[in-house]
Write an enzyme that holds these catalytic residues in place. Structure first.
Site, PDB file in Angstrom:
ATOM      1  N   GLU A 146     -14.427   3.466   6.967  1.00  0.00           N
ATOM      2  CA  GLU A 146     -15.091   3.325   5.673  1.00  0.00           C
ATOM      3  C   GLU A 146     -14.962   1.879   5.193  1.00  0.00           C
ATOM      4  OE1 GLU A 146     -13.473   2.695   2.707  1.00  0.00           O
ATOM      5  OE2 GLU A 146     -11.505   2.539   3.645  1.00  0.00           O
ATOM      6  N   GLU A 150     -12.656  -1.095  -3.917  1.00  0.00           N
ATOM      7  CA  GLU A 150     -12.249  -0.543  -5.206  1.00  0.00           C
ATOM      8  C   GLU A 150     -13.143  -1.093  -6.304  1.00  0.00           C
ATOM      9  OE1 GLU A 150      -8.072  -0.618  -6.269  1.00  0.00           O
ATOM     10  OE2 GLU A 150      -7.583  -0.380  -4.151  1.00  0.00           O
ATOM     11  N   CYS A 255      -5.897  -3.645   1.448  1.00  0.00           N
ATOM     12  CA  CYS A 255      -6.528  -3.602   2.777  1.00  0.00           C
ATOM     13  C   CYS A 255      -6.474  -4.911   3.560  1.00  0.00           C
ATOM     14  CB  CYS A 255      -7.978  -3.172   2.637  1.00  0.00           C
ATOM     15  SG  CYS A 255      -8.132  -1.476   2.094  1.00  0.00           S
TER      16      CYS A 255
HETATM   17  C1  UDX Z   1     -11.765  -4.542   0.612  1.00  0.00           C
HETATM   18  C2  UDX Z   1     -13.117  -4.578   1.346  1.00  0.00           C
HETATM   19  O1  UDX Z   1     -14.070  -5.304   0.562  1.00  0.00           O
HETATM   20  C3  UDX Z   1     -13.622  -3.163   1.598  1.00  0.00           C
HETATM   21  O2  UDX Z   1     -14.825  -3.206   2.369  1.00  0.00           O
HETATM   22  C4  UDX Z   1     -12.549  -2.403   2.380  1.00  0.00           C
HETATM   23  O3  UDX Z   1     -12.964  -1.074   2.626  1.00  0.00           O
HETATM   24  C5  UDX Z   1     -11.239  -2.405   1.597  1.00  0.00           C
HETATM   25  O4  UDX Z   1     -10.841  -3.757   1.343  1.00  0.00           O
HETATM   26  P1  UDX Z   1     -10.960  -4.207  -1.907  1.00  0.00           P
HETATM   27  O5  UDX Z   1      -9.592  -4.526  -1.385  1.00  0.00           O
HETATM   28  O6  UDX Z   1     -11.145  -3.058  -2.809  1.00  0.00           O
HETATM   29  O7  UDX Z   1     -11.971  -3.987  -0.690  1.00  0.00           O
HETATM   30  O8  UDX Z   1     -11.447  -5.492  -2.736  1.00  0.00           O
HETATM   31  P2  UDX Z   1     -12.399  -6.753  -2.523  1.00  0.00           P
HETATM   32  O9  UDX Z   1     -13.437  -6.708  -3.548  1.00  0.00           O
HETATM   33  O10 UDX Z   1     -12.850  -6.898  -1.119  1.00  0.00           O
HETATM   34  O11 UDX Z   1     -11.403  -7.953  -2.890  1.00  0.00           O
HETATM   35  C6  UDX Z   1     -10.197  -8.198  -2.162  1.00  0.00           C
HETATM   36  C7  UDX Z   1      -9.508  -9.435  -2.684  1.00  0.00           C
HETATM   37  O12 UDX Z   1     -10.243 -10.604  -2.360  1.00  0.00           O
HETATM   38  C8  UDX Z   1      -9.309  -9.461  -4.204  1.00  0.00           C
HETATM   39  O13 UDX Z   1      -8.036  -9.994  -4.484  1.00  0.00           O
HETATM   40  C9  UDX Z   1     -10.404 -10.406  -4.676  1.00  0.00           C
HETATM   41  O14 UDX Z   1     -10.085 -11.044  -5.891  1.00  0.00           O
HETATM   42  C10 UDX Z   1     -10.442 -11.387  -3.526  1.00  0.00           C
HETATM   43  N1  UDX Z   1     -11.726 -12.085  -3.396  1.00  0.00           N
HETATM   44  C11 UDX Z   1     -12.867 -11.390  -3.120  1.00  0.00           C
HETATM   45  C12 UDX Z   1     -11.756 -13.458  -3.518  1.00  0.00           C
HETATM   46  O15 UDX Z   1     -10.723 -14.113  -3.758  1.00  0.00           O
HETATM   47  N2  UDX Z   1     -12.950 -14.101  -3.353  1.00  0.00           N
HETATM   48  C13 UDX Z   1     -14.119 -13.446  -3.072  1.00  0.00           C
HETATM   49  O16 UDX Z   1     -15.151 -14.108  -2.930  1.00  0.00           O
HETATM   50  C14 UDX Z   1     -14.081 -12.039  -2.954  1.00  0.00           C
END
Ligand code: UDX
Length: 470
Positions: A146, A150, A255
């Protein structure tokens, strides 16, 4: 993950049954509630439970009897060596196998959990069949990772960019195709190990993309430019894309770090060294230390005995999840430098208190969880925006006045520059050298013609004129 997946199948018209080992969780969902906060999930569950398309059953036996495709949505927590802990998934497979012993019909068990390549066929399949006393002709396995993020789980579950299913048994392939016919998303069929690897690759690549932007942010600060301009320029190339190029204090969440480490470790176990992916975690840690240094730099003197306010504790906006949040190492690093730290978050303070209770006394005694933003800012030398919650962006002049030095280090470049000016706030933006660092002294071009000639000369030293601009 299990709940969002189940609710999405139900919404697409598939009769769906759900089971969880925790009785309270079953009762909560059966009553139409979500057991955790996620935008839109509760409404989706309530609707599908009422319509009778989502049914929570009381035993695995009932689930095994009524569902022809069964998704295993179990945790694969990290171990200290970077590998994943397969105990929960092994135990779940055995339990389900015992329940399948009494079912005569063909069943397909799909592993939704994030597992290293090979796990579905070499661990889950054998566990299931041994416990059921059946062969591969009666129980087939598939891997379907998947990609839910979040805060956007409902949208991601209902309309995924793609559905990846690793499956080899021909009967199982037909079952998967008919099951996903109701989704408009492309269905990508492949070998189980390829599907398992796709999940790790997707998360590692996204983490690497963020890390690339994070390194660019440090370079941008030094040459006096805004990293967002560069991200815009790079991200407009459709081969690259703009998303996940937002520099910040490093990525957090449950993740990315777990998956990057398990991916690198799994490759190493197969004798392959992944150099690029192997650098993602060190780069991320370095970025967090850089974020801390931007905060420390704003505290007069050596930073000792100063006070810093950290606004936003969650790993990203829209959640109270603290797992791997960069706020935690930032707080630890500041406390280690003798800084008094006041923290605030509109939803994550409760979880933060629990985290803080487990920290060393040297950290605990320097950190205060503030009930309000006013309290966090009172007499602070510097504030840092770690999560851009809307209430922080609506900063008032009174907040600036509360601080000893009205400085905001914006770790996400989310705070409006005009607002900072209006409320008397010095704004230091991570990744933006225009605001915080003097540009290096380079001779400036006087006119447009001169500029383009310079560009031409760089592109091809012997040529002159616009055709030289490559
Ligand atoms: C992630 C993946 O996006 C998702 O596909 C997978 O199933 C689970 O892991 P999630 O951990 O919920 O999802 O959050 P995500 O929105 O991906 O952000 C992860 C981290 O990266 C956050 O700390 C966010 O602030 C950071 N981030 C994200 C950045 O620093 N810059 C960005 O451009 C995007």
């Amino acid at each position: 993950m299990g709940l969002a997946t189940a609710a999405a199948f139900a919404r697409h018209g598939v009769p769906t049954f759900g089971y969880d080992v925790v009785p309270e969780r079953r009762a909560t969902v059966r009553a139409g509630h979500a057991p955790f906060h996620e935008d839109g999930l509760e409404a989706l569950i309530r609707g599908e439970v009422r319509r009778g398309r989502l049914t929570i059953v009381e035993s695995l036996e009932e689930l095994a009897r009524r569902a022809s495709v069964i998704f295993l949505c179990l945790p694969t927590p990290p171990r200290s060596d970077g590998r994943i802990d397969l105990r929960p998934i092994r135990a779940g497979a055995r339990q389900l196998g015992r329940a399948l012993a009494g079912v005569d019909a063909f069943r397909l068990v799909v592993v939704k959990s994030t597992v290293v390549p090979g796990t579905t066929e070499s661990v889950v399949g054998p566990e299931l069949r041994r416990a059921a006393g059946k062969g591969p002709d009666q129980i087939a396995v598939a891997a379907s990772p998947e990609f839910l993020a979040e805060g956007r789980m409902v949208e991601d579950a209902l309309h995924p960019d793609r559905v990846v299913v690793g499956v080899s048994d021909p009967r199982a392939v037909r079952l998967v195709e008919s099951l996903y016919a109701c989704f408009e998303s492309p269905l990508l069929l492949m070998a189980p190990a390829a599907a398992e690897m796709t999940k790790y690759v997707a998360n590692s690549f996204l983490a690497m993309k963020i890390s690339f932007a994070n390194e660019l942010s440090r370079f941008s600060e030094q040459v006096g430019i805004d990293v967002d301009d560069v991200a815009r320029g790079l991200g407009s190339d459709r081969r690259v894309g703009r998303r996940f190029l937002d520099a910040g204090p490093g990525f957090g969440g449950s993740c990315f770090s777990k998956d990057v480490q398990a991916f690198v470790r799994s490759a190493r176990d197969h004798g392959v060294r992944l150099r690029l992916a192997g650098q993602v975690m060190p780069v991320n840690d370095e970025q967090t230390r850089h974020a801390t240094s931007l905060i420390l730099r704003e505290i007069p003197g050596t930073g000792r005995r100063g006070t810093a306010a950290i606004l936003g504790l969650a790993f990203k906006e829209g959640t109270d999840d603290l797992r791997e949040s960069r706020a935690l190492p930032i707080v630890e690093q500041l406390a280690a430098r003798g800084v008094s730290v006041r923290v605030h978050d509109p939803v994550a303070s409760v979880k933060f208190r629990a985290w803080l209770a487990d920290q060393k006394p040297s950290v605990r005694r320097r950190v205060t969880v503030a009930a309000t933003v006013d309290e966090a800012l009172d007499g602070a030398d510097v504030a840092a925006l770690q999560v851009p919650w809307p209430e922080y962006l609506a900063w008032s002049r009174a907040w600036s006045k509360r601080m000893r030095h009205p400085v905001l280090v914006d770790l996400r470049r989310a705070f409006p520059i005009e607002r900072a000016k209006a409320v008397g706030l010095r704004l230091v933006r991570l990744g933006d050298g225009r605001a915080s660092v003097e540009p290096p002294r380079v001779p400036r071009a006087r006119s447009a013609a001169r500029t383009s000639a310079t560009v031409g000369a760089f592109a091809r030293p012997t040529a002159v004129g616009p055709e030289a601009v490559g």
